[in-house]
Design a protein around this motif. Structure first.
Motif, PDB file in Angstrom:
ATOM      1  N   UNK A 168       0.854  -1.205   0.000  1.00  0.00           N
ATOM      2  CA  UNK A 168       0.000   0.000   0.000  1.00  0.00           C
ATOM      3  C   UNK A 168       0.884   1.246   0.000  1.00  0.00           C
ATOM      4  N   UNK A 169       1.436   1.581   1.159  1.00  0.00           N
ATOM      5  CA  UNK A 169       2.456   2.636   1.211  1.00  0.00           C
ATOM      6  C   UNK A 169       3.812   1.977   0.999  1.00  0.00           C
ATOM      7  N   UNK A 170       4.518   2.393  -0.034  1.00  0.00           N
ATOM      8  CA  UNK A 170       5.773   1.732  -0.410  1.00  0.00           C
ATOM      9  C   UNK A 170       6.951   2.684  -0.262  1.00  0.00           C
ATOM     10  N   UNK A 207      16.033   6.732  -3.163  1.00  0.00           N
ATOM     11  CA  UNK A 207      15.612   5.900  -4.290  1.00  0.00           C
ATOM     12  C   UNK A 207      14.233   5.274  -4.071  1.00  0.00           C
ATOM     13  N   UNK A 208      13.418   5.936  -3.300  1.00  0.00           N
ATOM     14  CA  UNK A 208      12.063   5.436  -3.027  1.00  0.00           C
ATOM     15  C   UNK A 208      11.297   5.151  -4.316  1.00  0.00           C
ATOM     16  N   UNK A 209      11.458   5.994  -5.315  1.00  0.00           N
ATOM     17  CA  UNK A 209      10.733   5.817  -6.577  1.00  0.00           C
ATOM     18  C   UNK A 209      11.091   4.512  -7.272  1.00  0.00           C
ATOM     19  N   UNK A 210      12.308   4.022  -7.050  1.00  0.00           N
ATOM     20  CA  UNK A 210      12.724   2.749  -7.643  1.00  0.00           C
ATOM     21  C   UNK A 210      11.868   1.604  -7.116  1.00  0.00           C
ATOM     22  N   UNK A 211      11.564   1.659  -5.830  1.00  0.00           N
ATOM     23  CA  UNK A 211      10.720   0.627  -5.229  1.00  0.00           C
ATOM     24  C   UNK A 211       9.288   0.745  -5.739  1.00  0.00           C
ATOM     25  N   UNK A 212       8.788   1.975  -5.815  1.00  0.00           N
ATOM     26  CA  UNK A 212       7.410   2.192  -6.252  1.00  0.00           C
ATOM     27  C   UNK A 212       7.210   1.708  -7.691  1.00  0.00           C
ATOM     28  N   UNK A 213       8.192   1.953  -8.558  1.00  0.00           N
ATOM     29  CA  UNK A 213       8.084   1.556  -9.971  1.00  0.00           C
ATOM     30  C   UNK A 213       7.970   0.036 -10.132  1.00  0.00           C
ATOM     31  N   UNK A 214       8.594  -0.699  -9.225  1.00  0.00           N
ATOM     32  CA  UNK A 214       8.606  -2.162  -9.329  1.00  0.00           C
ATOM     33  C   UNK A 214       7.444  -2.815  -8.592  1.00  0.00           C
ATOM     34  N   UNK A 215       6.597  -2.014  -7.966  1.00  0.00           N
ATOM     35  CA  UNK A 215       5.434  -2.546  -7.251  1.00  0.00           C
ATOM     36  C   UNK A 215       4.334  -2.897  -8.240  1.00  0.00           C
ATOM     37  N   UNK A 224       7.501  -7.254  -3.686  1.00  0.00           N
ATOM     38  CA  UNK A 224       7.958  -8.429  -2.956  1.00  0.00           C
ATOM     39  C   UNK A 224       9.458  -8.463  -2.777  1.00  0.00           C
ATOM     40  N   UNK A 225       9.908  -9.433  -1.996  1.00  0.00           N
ATOM     41  CA  UNK A 225      11.331  -9.579  -1.706  1.00  0.00           C
ATOM     42  C   UNK A 225      12.136  -9.803  -2.973  1.00  0.00           C
TER      43      UNK A 225
END
Length: 280
Positions: A168-170, A207-215, A224-225
């Motif tokens: 949800x919040x990433x 690099x928060x956006x990197x995680x959001x893009x892969x969600x 996921x892991x």
């Protein structure tokens, strides 16, 4: 004024009753308007307001400075060195490319059965994503027991673990100051001894956006892991990691201290107003 208010869904004071309220007004022995007691009180409180406003602007300026500094201390996309390096590292080797899975161990969380009272109100900290606000954590809203830990997929994380929200919040991130657990909305990072914990804390923020893009996900986004451990990062050597971490954490400490000053000023103003105005 509150005792004069009436209403069912919401309270209000009628204009007629409002006009009947008697207010003590200071008088002055001076004829000069600037020397009236009213003016003195107004000047005193407005000077405090000016100081609060100036201090608030300082906090915002520090946050903007930190944001700009982080953009220069970490390599931009497509580069293997940052735009800004400390003098002792200028001209040294480029940063090493590696997957996030190589810097430490990512650990998921879990939730004990909420209907079993034996699993709750214990001594083990247990966090949910709503408690993560890019900083340090030392207490949680809820706690679980050893039985709750044993009978769920929650894992005991060491002091210093980087808690990263992944559902949800990433990408919200915090560092736990104590051993703790989380629910399943996290992938928490325990870095290897060869890495600087605080450096990777700031790396994730930047690099928060990197995680959001892969969600992915239809109902709500989740990463996921497997997606996280395969994200490519550029890593400085340990000494440079430490220097960057020290630089950014010193700004965070200044932001925190200045923010506390604002709260102290607000409390001082509140107390002063109670003393400067008589009770009605």
């Amino acid at each position: 004024m509150i005792p004069l208010a009436q209403g069912i869904t919401r309270f209000n004071i009628s204009p007629t009753k409002f006009k009947t309220i008697k207010i003590p007004i200071p008088t002055s022995i001076y004829n000069d308007q600037e020397n009236t007691e009213q003016q003195k009180i107004a000047d005193c409180l407005s000077s405090l307001d000016d100081l609060i406003e100036a201090t608030t602007k300082k906090v915002e300026a520090l946050k903007e400075h930190k944001k700009g500094l982080m953009q220069r201390l970490f390599p931009a996309k497509g580069k293997n060195v940052p735009d800004l390096r400390f003098p002792e590292f200028q001209g040294t080797s480029v940063w090493e490319e590696k997957k996030l899975g190589k810097i430490g161990n990512f650990i998921g969380g879990g939730t004990p059965n909420t209907t079993n009272p034996e699993y709750w109100d214990g001594e083990i900290l247990w966090y949910t994503p709503t408690e993560i606000k890019n900083g340090y954590l030392k207490s949680s809203n809820r706690k679980i027991t050893k039985q709750g830990l044993k009978n769920s997929s929650a894992k005991l994380l060491p002091k210093g673990a980087i808690l990263i929200t992944t559902r949800a919040t990433i990408g919200d991130v915090a560092i736990s100051k104590k051993e703790c657990t989380t629910n399943q909305g996290f992938q928490s990072l325990v870095v290897n001894d060869s890495e600087i914990n605080l450096f990777w804390f700031y790396w994730i923020i930047q690099h928060k956006e990197e995680l959001i893009k892969k969600a992915s996900g239809s109902t709500f986004k989740e990463i996921g892991k497997n997606e996280i451990i395969n994200i490519i990062a550029y890593s400085a050597k340990k000494q440079e990691q430490q220097k960057i971490a020290d630089c950014l954490s010193s700004i965070d400490e200044l932001i925190e201290a200045t923010t506390r000053k604002i709260e102290v000023l607000k409390e001082h103003k509140k107390g002063l107003m109670q003393q400067l105005f008589p009770k009605i």
